[in-house]
Scaffold this active site. Sequence first.
Site, PDB file in Angstrom:
ATOM      1  N   GLY A 134       0.850  -1.312  -0.181  1.00  0.00           N
ATOM      2  CA  GLY A 134      -0.011   0.000   0.013  1.00  0.00           C
ATOM      3  C   GLY A 134       0.716   1.256  -0.010  1.00  0.00           C
ATOM      4  O   GLY A 134       1.941   1.062  -0.119  1.00  0.00           O
ATOM      5  N   ASN A 135       0.272   2.349   0.246  1.00  0.00           N
ATOM      6  CA  ASN A 135       1.195   3.620   0.381  1.00  0.00           C
ATOM      7  C   ASN A 135       0.311   4.473   1.220  1.00  0.00           C
ATOM      8  O   ASN A 135      -0.648   4.007   1.829  1.00  0.00           O
ATOM      9  CB  ASN A 135       1.065   4.405  -1.091  1.00  0.00           C
ATOM     10  CG  ASN A 135      -0.317   4.719  -1.602  1.00  0.00           C
ATOM     11  OD1 ASN A 135      -0.916   5.392  -1.035  1.00  0.00           O
ATOM     12  ND2 ASN A 135      -0.702   4.069  -2.803  1.00  0.00           N
ATOM     13  N   HIS A 136       0.834   5.781   1.646  1.00  0.00           N
ATOM     14  CA  HIS A 136       0.533   6.530   2.822  1.00  0.00           C
ATOM     15  C   HIS A 136      -0.593   7.464   2.352  1.00  0.00           C
ATOM     16  O   HIS A 136      -0.932   8.219   3.103  1.00  0.00           O
ATOM     17  CB  HIS A 136       1.683   7.324   3.393  1.00  0.00           C
ATOM     18  CG  HIS A 136       2.717   6.423   3.979  1.00  0.00           C
ATOM     19  ND1 HIS A 136       2.320   5.924   5.268  1.00  0.00           N
ATOM     20  CD2 HIS A 136       4.027   6.159   3.726  1.00  0.00           C
ATOM     21  CE1 HIS A 136       3.485   5.008   5.365  1.00  0.00           C
ATOM     22  NE2 HIS A 136       4.442   5.360   4.791  1.00  0.00           N
TER      23      HIS A 136
END
Length: 397
Positions: free
Chosen positions: A207-209
Site C-alpha cells: 500500500g502507500n501513505h
Amino acid sequence: MEGKKILVGVCGSIAAYKSALLVRLLVKAGAEVRVIMTQSAQSFITPLTLSTLSKHPVATEFVKNAAGEWENHVELGLWADLILVAPASAHTLSKFAYGLCDNLLTATYLSAKCPVAVAPAMDLDMYQHPTTQENMTKLQRMGISIIEAEHGELASGLVGTGRMAEPEHIFDFVESHFSTEKRFEGKRVLITAGPTYEKIDPVRFIGNHSSGKMGLALAHQLAGEGAQVDLVAGPGKYSILSDRIAMTAVQTADEMYEAVAERYAECDVAIFAAAVADYKPATVADQKIKKSGETMMIELVKNRDIAAEMGLQKQVNQLNVGFALETENESTHAQQKLSKKNFDMIVLNSLNDKGAGFSHDTNKITIFKPSGDSLKFEVKSKTEVAKDIVNAIYELG
Ligand code: CTP
C-alpha cells in the site's frame, strides 16, 4: 455566510464545550447565531458562555423569565435559515426521529421549515448501536443532514467513532451548505481518492501513505457547489458530510478500475486523485505465507492505469483532471503525464515542498494545463486547495 440565520442546538454531551468554538467560528464568518440549550447541556457549558459568543440570550425553557414571557419556539423555528444541532445526543436524535416534543429544542425542531443538520456525539457503542444507526437513517431519509461523528479518543477513555466532528469540519459543512455559487448544479463528478491495497496473502498487502484527504476535500467542495459526486475511495477514514456524495469503498486497483469504469460514461468531470499502486503481486497466496529463506521475492505485475484508460474513452463534453506527486523534475514529469493520460488539467504536488503531500492537512500545488499555462499556489489547507482546484476546473468548462 454573511447574514445567514443559524440556530445552534446544544445537547448534553462532553462535546458541548466545542459548540463554543463552533458558535465563535459562525459569528466570525458573519452569521447571525442564536442558541438553544437542553437542560442537560447546561451541566457541561453555561448559557452565559454561548450568549456572550452568539451576542444573543440563550434559549433554554418554554418560559423566558420570571414575568412568564413565552419563548416562542414557532418564531425561532421560522427565523432560522439552518438548524444545526451540535452536539446531538443519542437521546435527542431519537426524539427527532420519532417527533417527541418535550423541550424547547425538540419543539423548535418540529416547528421549523428550514434545513436541519445534526452532529452526533456519543460513545462508540452507542453510536454503533442499531437503534442509533436506524434513527440516523430515518432522519437522513427525512432530509436531515448527518455530520458524521469522527474517530478518536472518547470521554469514556475508549477509542473509536463517536466524537463530535471538529468545529472546523462542522463549519466547513455549513459554509458549503450556504455556498451560493452552485456552479456545478446538474453536473456529475467522479473522484478517485486514497491509496489502493494490493493483496500479497490473506493478511498482507502493498500500500502507500495516501490519506484520501485531498479527494475528500474536493468531493465536499464540489457537492457544496451543487454537483452530484461519486467518490471511489481506497482504504481510509472518510467522513462524508454531504448527501450529494455517494461513496464506493474499494481496496485494490482492480476494484477501483471496475468502479470507475462503471461510472465514467455518466460523469461530466472525472478527478483522479487516488494514489493507485502501479503494480500488484502476480499471485495472491491463499494462506498466510510462512517465513522461510533469508530473502524472498514477490513477482509484481502492472496494474491497469485507470486515468489513462478513461482518457482514451473521454468524450468532448467530459473533463479529466489528474494528479502527480513527484520528487524530481516535477514540472516535466507532470506535463508528460498531462499529455500521456489525455488530462485537461494536472495538479502537481512536489514532495520537496514543505507541507505538501500525503498525510498533511495542507498542500502546495501547481496546476498545469495543456496550453502550457501553469498556476502556482502557496501552502494552504486541503479545503482551500480544493477551492483553487475547483475554480480552475470551472474555468476549463
Ligand atoms: N493513476 C491511475 N491509475 C494508475 C496509476 C495512476 O488512475 N494505475 C492516476 C493517478 O490517480 C493520478 C495520475 O494517474 O491522477 C498520475 O499518477 P502517478 O502515480 O503520479 O503516475 P504514474 O503514471 O503511475 O507514474 P509514476 O508512478 O511512474 O510517476
